[in-house]
Each structure stands twice: as C-alpha cells, then as structure tokens.
Design a protein around this motif. Structure first.
Motif, mmCIF file in Angstrom:
data_model
loop_
_atom_site.group_PDB
_atom_site.id
_atom_site.type_symbol
_atom_site.label_atom_id
_atom_site.label_comp_id
_atom_site.label_asym_id
_atom_site.label_seq_id
_atom_site.Cartn_x
_atom_site.Cartn_y
_atom_site.Cartn_z
ATOM 1 N N SER A 1 -33.996 54.058 -6.835
ATOM 2 C CA SER A 1 -35.211 54.466 -6.144
ATOM 3 C C SER A 1 -35.251 53.938 -4.715
ATOM 4 O O SER A 1 -35.885 54.548 -3.863
ATOM 5 N N VAL A 2 -34.539 52.871 -4.427
ATOM 6 C CA VAL A 2 -34.486 52.389 -3.037
ATOM 7 C C VAL A 2 -33.766 53.421 -2.169
ATOM 8 O O VAL A 2 -34.246 53.797 -1.094
ATOM 9 N N GLY A 3 -32.616 53.920 -2.657
ATOM 10 C CA GLY A 3 -31.857 54.924 -1.901
ATOM 11 C C GLY A 3 -32.637 56.219 -1.757
ATOM 12 O O GLY A 3 -32.689 56.815 -0.677
ATOM 13 N N VAL A 4 -33.259 56.647 -2.854
ATOM 14 C CA VAL A 4 -33.990 57.918 -2.819
ATOM 15 C C VAL A 4 -35.220 57.805 -1.917
ATOM 16 O O VAL A 4 -35.520 58.716 -1.136
ATOM 17 N N THR A 5 -35.898 56.672 -1.970
ATOM 18 C CA THR A 5 -37.075 56.495 -1.111
ATOM 19 C C THR A 5 -36.669 56.506 0.366
ATOM 20 O O THR A 5 -37.346 57.107 1.201
ATOM 21 N N ALA A 6 -35.545 55.870 0.666
ATOM 22 C CA ALA A 6 -35.067 55.863 2.056
ATOM 23 C C ALA A 6 -34.757 57.295 2.500
ATOM 24 O O ALA A 6 -35.155 57.719 3.593
ATOM 25 N N ALA A 7 -34.060 58.055 1.638
ATOM 26 C CA ALA A 7 -33.700 59.437 1.988
ATOM 27 C C ALA A 7 -34.956 60.301 2.152
ATOM 28 O O ALA A 7 -35.063 61.092 3.095
ATOM 29 N N ARG A 8 -35.913 60.131 1.252
ATOM 30 C CA ARG A 8 -37.164 60.912 1.338
ATOM 31 C C ARG A 8 -37.911 60.604 2.632
ATOM 32 O O ARG A 8 -38.430 61.494 3.302
ATOM 33 N N THR A 9 -37.963 59.320 2.965
ATOM 34 C CA THR A 9 -38.679 58.910 4.170
ATOM 35 C C THR A 9 -38.022 59.503 5.411
ATOM 36 O O THR A 9 -38.691 60.087 6.267
ATOM 37 N N LEU A 10 -36.686 59.375 5.492
ATOM 38 C CA LEU A 10 -35.982 59.901 6.668
ATOM 39 C C LEU A 10 -36.065 61.419 6.723
ATOM 40 O O LEU A 10 -36.177 62.003 7.801
ATOM 41 N N ALA A 11 -35.997 62.061 5.569
ATOM 42 C CA ALA A 11 -36.090 63.526 5.546
ATOM 43 C C ALA A 11 -37.446 63.975 6.086
ATOM 44 O O ALA A 11 -37.533 64.965 6.825
ATOM 45 N N TYR A 12 -38.481 63.233 5.749
ATOM 46 C CA TYR A 12 -39.832 63.568 6.238
ATOM 47 C C TYR A 12 -39.934 63.319 7.749
ATOM 48 O O TYR A 12 -40.341 64.187 8.511
ATOM 49 N N VAL A 13 -39.504 62.123 8.156
ATOM 50 C CA VAL A 13 -39.635 61.742 9.570
ATOM 51 C C VAL A 13 -38.740 62.602 10.464
ATOM 52 O O VAL A 13 -39.145 63.039 11.539
ATOM 53 N N TRP A 14 -37.510 62.844 10.019
ATOM 54 C CA TRP A 14 -36.551 63.594 10.840
ATOM 55 C C TRP A 14 -36.612 65.108 10.588
ATOM 56 O O TRP A 14 -35.889 65.863 11.214
ATOM 57 N N HIS B 1 -25.016 54.406 14.216
ATOM 58 C CA HIS B 1 -24.547 53.893 15.502
ATOM 59 C C HIS B 1 -23.029 54.057 15.617
ATOM 60 O O HIS B 1 -22.521 54.568 16.616
ATOM 61 N N GLU B 2 -22.305 53.614 14.569
ATOM 62 C CA GLU B 2 -20.835 53.709 14.599
ATOM 63 C C GLU B 2 -20.372 55.156 14.719
ATOM 64 O O GLU B 2 -19.359 55.449 15.340
ATOM 65 N N ALA B 3 -21.117 56.068 14.098
ATOM 66 C CA ALA B 3 -20.736 57.479 14.125
ATOM 67 C C ALA B 3 -21.124 58.124 15.453
ATOM 68 O O ALA B 3 -20.731 59.255 15.732
ATOM 69 N N GLY B 4 -21.919 57.419 16.229
ATOM 70 C CA GLY B 4 -22.421 57.992 17.476
ATOM 71 C C GLY B 4 -23.325 59.177 17.192
ATOM 72 O O GLY B 4 -23.312 60.191 17.865
ATOM 73 N N CYS B 5 -24.125 59.038 16.141
ATOM 74 C CA CYS B 5 -24.903 60.148 15.601
ATOM 75 C C CYS B 5 -26.396 59.965 15.870
ATOM 76 O O CYS B 5 -26.938 58.876 15.658
ATOM 77 N N GLU B 6 -27.048 61.009 16.297
ATOM 78 C CA GLU B 6 -28.510 61.018 16.432
ATOM 79 C C GLU B 6 -29.059 61.828 15.265
ATOM 80 O O GLU B 6 -28.365 62.720 14.766
ATOM 81 N N PRO B 7 -30.302 61.565 14.888
ATOM 82 C CA PRO B 7 -30.871 62.358 13.781
ATOM 83 C C PRO B 7 -30.738 63.864 14.009
ATOM 84 O O PRO B 7 -30.498 64.614 13.076
#
Ligand code: KG4
Ligand code: ZN
Length: 351
Positions: free
Chosen positions: A75-88, A50-56
């Motif tokens: 593993s929390v950070g990696v799971t978040a990155a994996r999830t977003l990489a898949y979704v986005w 939001h602060e960066a004014g960035c969209e996926p």
C-alpha cells in the motif's frame, strides 16, 4: 524506462534493499518493512527521476506493483503511485508481481548474465512470435509456479505449490543450518562444498500425476537429518552442513525439473522461461540449461541482477501492459495482498 527499436532502455533504476534490516530479525516483520518503505519511497523516486533526467511531463504512465504481497508494504507503493498520478495527471499501469518476474526472463543482456553486476541499461526483447507460447517456471520466496504464457499479459497457471514456496524452503533450511537471512544464496554457496548424494532426501510430488509442488515433506526430512545427528547446531561439522545443503538443493532442483518436463510433454512451447529470486541458483540454471539443450528447446533465463525483486521487471511488464491498453486512473488502483495472476488480468480486461 523507454521503449527502443528492438528492446528497452533503462533511464534510471534504484533498489532500496531492506535485507540488512530483516537479517537482524531473521525475516520480514511487516510493520518494520512498511515503516521503512514510507521513509525511502520519496527520496527513491526523486533520485531515479533525477538520474534519468526525467520531468513528470516526459512520462506516459507509471507502472506499480499492486500485489500480491504484504499489504502494509504494497500500500505504500500504491499510495505513492496514486498520489503522483493525481498530481501529475498521469495514468497508472497496475502490475502483478509475477508478471514482472515473467517479463524479466524475456530480457537478454549478454554481458550481465555472468556476474551479479549492476543492472545494465540496454536490453533486447525478443519478438513475441518467437517466444510464445512460453512455459514459465517462477521460483521465488513467495511463489512456485508453472505458467503457460500465450502472449504478453496472457497467462494460465498450470502448476503451483501446495505449501511452502521454493525460496521459502531455502530460507528455512538456511535457518536450520544456522546461516544468515535470506538463506537461499548461503545454502547454495555452502552446497558447492557438499556431496549431493550424502543424504537421500525425497524428491517431492514426483508421482502426484499433476504439475503441483510441495516442499513441507522435504523440509521436515532436512530437519530430522539435522536433529538425528546433533542436539546443538553449533556441534554439527561444517562438512555435514555442506552435505545437507547440497543434498537438499539437488532434491529441489530434481523436483522442479521433473514438473517442467511433465509440463513440456503435455503441450508445445516455443520457449521455456525461468525467473524469480531462486532463478539465481547456479545449479538450477545449469541443470535447466542442460535440460533445454538436450531437447533443442529454446530457453530464456532472467539475467542474474534481475532475478531478485527489482523495478526494471515491473517497468517492463508495465510497458507490455501499456501497449495492450491497460491504463487506469488513480481512483481505480488498489493494492491486493492475495490475487492470482489469472484473476488479476481477467479482472482488468473486464473493467
Ligand atoms: O523474487 P524474490 O527476490 O522475492 C520474492 O518475490 O519472494 O525471491 C527471494 C527468494 C528468497 O527466498 C531467497 O532466499 C531466494 O530467492 N534466493 C535463492 C538464491 N538467491 C536468492 N535461492 C536459492 N539459491 C539462490 N542462489
Ligand atoms: Zn519476487
């Protein structure tokens, strides 16, 4: 984070510090850290976007620390990155924690180096031809490393600690002196009022003939210096505590500089780099500055706000790795609790 002509621009940045939580227990309890990571990671990512004014769709890739470190937290950070990489539908740039620290030393933001102010937005990044090969000294809570950096993403570890890391010893000595967690900044602050020559602590590993470090002997010497004087810590006069802190700090800085000097005698380096949480130490910064100017040796020290762990350094290392073609799909990105920077980069070039 975005690449600019001569450097990088930080579009959004945030740290969810857990220091207050860990202070209560006098250190990191992995389960507590992991639970906290889980609850902060989503709002943190949302806030930064939001602060960066960035969209996926604006993103080219996502950099994430895959190791080394505490598995439950990584593993929390990696799971978040994996999830977003898949979704986005974005690639991931896996980054080694130490690569991040090395990258932080390549940044210069003149005005920010004087105070522990907010992380600045614009940084200059030097031309690789002028900095490499570089000799990096990385000193943090988990690592004490001398690394030959031949280029972005090219590392060779030439020295490391046999036991405790420098920051870890600062923290343990801090605890022995009854100072709050993390001890490093408190020990160095107390040391300013002490006499560095009051206690003749050993300078570890000076005659070892290699580039390795060891701090358990020094730690034991500090322990006995305290025990010999007093049974109860509360009875130790403040001046004696300050003298112990100053003498300990001087021994550590001497040992680091001795190995740095030995390493720079063995090989030619265009630049010396200093980074990691302990790089915030005032005496170390000052002594290394004197060391470099006496030899007309180019030196780059991480800006103060980027010495401790932060996302800017991981983003920057990610940019360098991205430029070198290190793009992974979410299925091939896993957290690794223990992995050296060399094994990490070697495995990536083979896969
Ligand atoms: O790099 P970092 O934030 O986390 C790790 O990757 O470990 O380093 C944290 C370490 C802690 O041990 C902390 O006590 C130490 O850096 N530290 C310092 C100073 N500021 C932080 N040690 C000595 N002097 C300081 N001023
Ligand atoms: Zn670190």
């Amino acid at each position: 984070m975005q690449k600019t002509g001569g450097g990088v621009r930080v579009l959004g940045e945030a740290i969810a510090s857990q220091i207050d939580i860990h202070r209560a227990t006098g250190g990191v309890v992995p389960e507590v850290a992991a639970r906290e990571h889980v609850s902060v990671i989503r709002p943190l990512i949302e806030r930064v976007m939001h602060e960066a004014g960035c969209e996926p769709r604006d993103l080219d890739a996502m950099a994430v620390t895959v190791g080394p470190g505490l598995m439950p937290a990584l593993s929390v950070g990696v799971t978040a990155a994996r999830t977003l990489a898949y979704v986005w539908d974005k690639p991931i740039v896996p980054v080694h924690h130490i690569e991040g620290h090395i990258a932080s030393a390549l940044l210069s933001a003149e005005e920010s180096t004087k105070t522990k102010a907010q992380i600045p937005n614009n940084f200059k990044v030097p031309n690789p031809k002028q900095v490499f090969p570089a000799l990096a000294l990385i000193v943090s809570g988990g690592h004490t490393l001398l690394i030959r950096v031949s280029g972005h993403v090219q590392y060779k570890v030439i020295g490391s600690t046999r036991d405790d890391a420098v920051g870890e010893v600062f923290d343990k000595v801090g605890r022995m002196l009854g100072l709050p967690y993390p001890g490093g900044p408190h020990v160095s602050q107390l040391a300013q009022q002490g006499d560095a020559a009051a206690f003749p602590f050993p300078r570890p590993m000076l005659a070892s003939g290699d580039l390795n470090f060891s701090y358990s002997g020094l730690k034991t010497s500090v322990y006995y210096a305290i025990r010999r004087r007093q049974q109860a810590l509360s009875e130790l006069p403040r001046q004696v505590k300050a003298d112990i802190a100053a003498s300990f700090q001087a021994a550590v800085v001497d040992s680091l500089l001795a190995k740095l000097e030995a390493a720079s005698r063995q090989d030619e380096y265009a630049t010396i780099l200093l980074a990691g949480g302990v790089a915030a130490n005032r005496l170390l910064r000052q002594r290394l500055g004197e060391f470099a100017s006496a030899r007309s040796q180019k030196l780059q020290i991480a800006p103060l706000p980027l010495c401790g762990d932060n996302a800017v350094m991981i983003g920057l290392a990610g940019l360098f790795a991205f430029a070198a073609g290190r793009l992974k799909v979410w299925t091939s990105t896993d957290a690794r609790a223990r992995v050296s920077i060399e094994d990490f980069t070697e495995a990536l070039t083979q896969s």
